[in-house]
Design a protein around this motif. Sequence first.
Motif, PDB file in Angstrom:
ATOM      1  N   VAL A 154       9.993   3.128   8.683  1.00  0.00           N
ATOM      2  CA  VAL A 154       9.482   3.173  10.057  1.00  0.00           C
ATOM      3  C   VAL A 154       9.947   1.959  10.855  1.00  0.00           C
ATOM      4  O   VAL A 154      10.278   2.081  12.038  1.00  0.00           O
ATOM      5  CB  VAL A 154       7.940   3.246  10.046  1.00  0.00           C
ATOM      6  N   PHE A 155       9.984   0.795  10.206  1.00  0.00           N
ATOM      7  CA  PHE A 155      10.291  -0.444  10.921  1.00  0.00           C
ATOM      8  C   PHE A 155      11.648  -0.405  11.635  1.00  0.00           C
ATOM      9  O   PHE A 155      11.742  -0.782  12.813  1.00  0.00           O
ATOM     10  CB  PHE A 155      10.212  -1.633   9.968  1.00  0.00           C
ATOM     11  N   PRO A 156      12.752   0.010  10.990  1.00  0.00           N
ATOM     12  CA  PRO A 156      14.035   0.030  11.713  1.00  0.00           C
ATOM     13  C   PRO A 156      14.032   1.024  12.883  1.00  0.00           C
ATOM     14  O   PRO A 156      14.664   0.760  13.912  1.00  0.00           O
ATOM     15  CB  PRO A 156      15.052   0.423  10.639  1.00  0.00           C
ATOM     16  N   ARG A 157      13.330   2.138  12.737  1.00  0.00           N
ATOM     17  CA  ARG A 157      13.232   3.097  13.834  1.00  0.00           C
ATOM     18  C   ARG A 157      12.392   2.530  14.982  1.00  0.00           C
ATOM     19  O   ARG A 157      12.690   2.777  16.155  1.00  0.00           O
ATOM     20  CB  ARG A 157      12.623   4.415  13.333  1.00  0.00           C
ATOM     21  N   PHE A 158      11.367   1.779  14.608  1.00  0.00           N
ATOM     22  CA  PHE A 158      10.552   1.129  15.646  1.00  0.00           C
ATOM     23  C   PHE A 158      11.376   0.098  16.405  1.00  0.00           C
ATOM     24  O   PHE A 158      11.234  -0.061  17.624  1.00  0.00           O
ATOM     25  CB  PHE A 158       9.335   0.466  15.002  1.00  0.00           C
ATOM     26  N   LYS A 159      12.271  -0.603  15.702  1.00  0.00           N
ATOM     27  CA  LYS A 159      13.124  -1.596  16.349  1.00  0.00           C
ATOM     28  C   LYS A 159      14.030  -0.941  17.392  1.00  0.00           C
ATOM     29  O   LYS A 159      14.305  -1.524  18.452  1.00  0.00           O
ATOM     30  CB  LYS A 159      13.960  -2.327  15.298  1.00  0.00           C
ATOM     31  N   ASP A 160      14.511   0.278  17.093  1.00  0.00           N
ATOM     32  CA  ASP A 160      15.368   0.979  18.056  1.00  0.00           C
ATOM     33  C   ASP A 160      14.616   1.315  19.344  1.00  0.00           C
ATOM     34  O   ASP A 160      15.220   1.372  20.423  1.00  0.00           O
ATOM     35  CB  ASP A 160      15.901   2.266  17.428  1.00  0.00           C
TER      36      ASP A 160
END
Length: 381
Positions: A154-160
């Motif tokens: 989830v974290f990398p998608r949240f960063k986007d």
Amino acid sequence: MSDKVQQGPNGGCNTNLPVENEDENPFHKPKRQKKSEVWPEMTKILDSNGDIRISLTLSRIKNNIVCGGKLFHVRCCAHILNLIVQDGLTEIKDIIDDIRRSVDFIRRTDARLLKFAEIVKYLNLYERKLIDDFKTRWNSTYEMLKVALSFKEVFPRFKDREPSYVDCHTDDQWERLEKIFCILKVFHGAIKVISGTEYPTSNLFLNEVFRVKMIFDDKSHDEEEYIRIMTQRMKTKFDKYWGECNLLMCISCVLDPRCKMRVLEFIFPKLYSHVEARENITNVQKTLSLIYKEYVDATIENMQESRNGLESQGSNQVRRNVEDSSSSNSGWFEFSSYLRETKLVQPEKSELDVYLEERCHLYDPEENFDALSWWKLNTYC
């Protein structure tokens, strides 16, 4: 108006004001008096390193303590495990700090939480929300890391979707965290078992300590250097507290009918050298026999005192009955007296010997086993 008791604004008594004589105050609660007989024998001192220790004067109380106080001082098992884990967590302090910042950043506003929740729902993950931790309680840090690992996608998608988010972990950091988490999981499970409040725990300590030792032996040869460094640091503290045989821990485990002496024969060769293992097993056997003897001697002494008291009360009546009894002429009375006396003498094979020689109690690991309940239902004659 006197300042002992004054009227409040609504006509009631104001009890917060000073009172000259507390005995005259109806609201005064007398202080409880300490009646401990052991505490006066204890004095706190500071050693050369500044650590607070308890100096116990056992000269006056050791006769009332099992084995003369040999088992009197025992360190808290859960506390030692906590200290070991705290040392290990310093090796991943940077990763933990990044996780904390990420959790704090996302939880700070409802808008960010909503974005994060939408991604979680899209990925159909079991966990639903992030949790924060208390820095001084490693078990809460463990739970925070556990949840964060379940959200690693989830974290990398949240960063986007959130350009201001800068603490996202790399794949290498997540892999490093997962490997260390496997070690922390063993400690978390061990502390959870020995910190239970609804079942006896002292008989469970040795097996949990053994699990910890096995994870150290396994990870000390890990291919990753940071795992080896972390394990060595934790093992150093482990050996500091449990390098020597803990008699009370071992005796409690032996008195678990599932274990008996066989558990020491299985675990000690993996914890100590061959010579040390045999010496420690012998020491546990001798100490256990000494404890049993102390209880037997105390029981026999109480029985003799009770018997002597009863005999002195009715000695005259018994003598008259014996003189009139035909059985006394046949020698039966003397034999009966002999049986009463020999009943107090220990048999060649004691109850402890019988218990240790019997096979271990077999049980289903999935069932809840209570060692104390087992002892209530099983006696030795």
